[in-house]
Design a protein around this motif. Structure first.
Motif: not given
Length: 177
Positions: A97-98, A111-112, A157-162, A167-168
């Motif tokens: 995923i990373f 990526p979003a 999921l926590r990593w995805m939220t962070t 992303l910007t």
């Protein structure tokens, strides 16, 4: 996961045939990839070669001949040593995923959108695992395995939220480079 040590652990419960070891592995490690019969028998041959297991005998019970294996004293010592070792945390990030998010950032992808789709897949898997562990009659290894997987999915999921929140800035850094 060390197939060698898992099979030694299963043999510690008493002599077994390869077929029974494969079935017990799949029962006790329900979220792991099932072992192939070839892998079981190849590993058993290596355990015998290395003096960690031995052939106790053979029987046929009216069917094909089956070999019965048992753990040796040396195998018990090896198993105890392995079980007592602390497993070091992984030194490198090797998560797909990373990697996909980084590639999407570097190539001007989205990526979003990838994170949103991945989040949905994770949430679905978490619902499945929760149903498995709360099902009537779920045994201890099933519950422990589901809990382990759920905690890893939660960390993702926590990593995805962070990452989504960053992303910007991340894409702006790539654009400047």
């Amino acid at each position: 996961m060390s197939t060698r040590h898992i099979l030694l652990g299963l043999l510690a419960g008493g002599p077994s045939h390869g077929y029974d070891l494969k079935r017990r592995h799949d029962d006790h490690f329900p979220q792991a990839r099932p072992l192939a019969y070839g892998q079981v028998y190849t590993t058993l041959q290596r355990l015998v070669r290395d003096g960690l297991a031995e052939v106790e005998g053979t029987d046929s019970d009216g069917g094909p001949e089956r070999t019965l294996y048992r753990i040796t004293a040396e195998g018990s010592r090896e198993l105890a040593a392995w079980a007592g070792e602390i497993t070091p945390p992984a030194p490198f990030v090797t998560n797909e995923i990373f990697a996909k998010v980084v590639v999407a950032i570097l190539t001007g992808g989205d990526p979003a959108a990838h994170l949103r789709a991945q989040r949905a897949a994770h949430m679905e898997r978490m619902r499945e695992l929760t149903a498995v562990k709360t099902a009537p009659g779920a045994d201890l290894t099933t519950v422990l395995s589901a809990d382990y997987a759920l905690n890893h999915l939660d960390a993702d999921l926590r990593w995805m939220t962070t990452t989504q929140a960053r992303l910007t800035n991340l894409t702006a850094e790539v654009d400047r480079a």
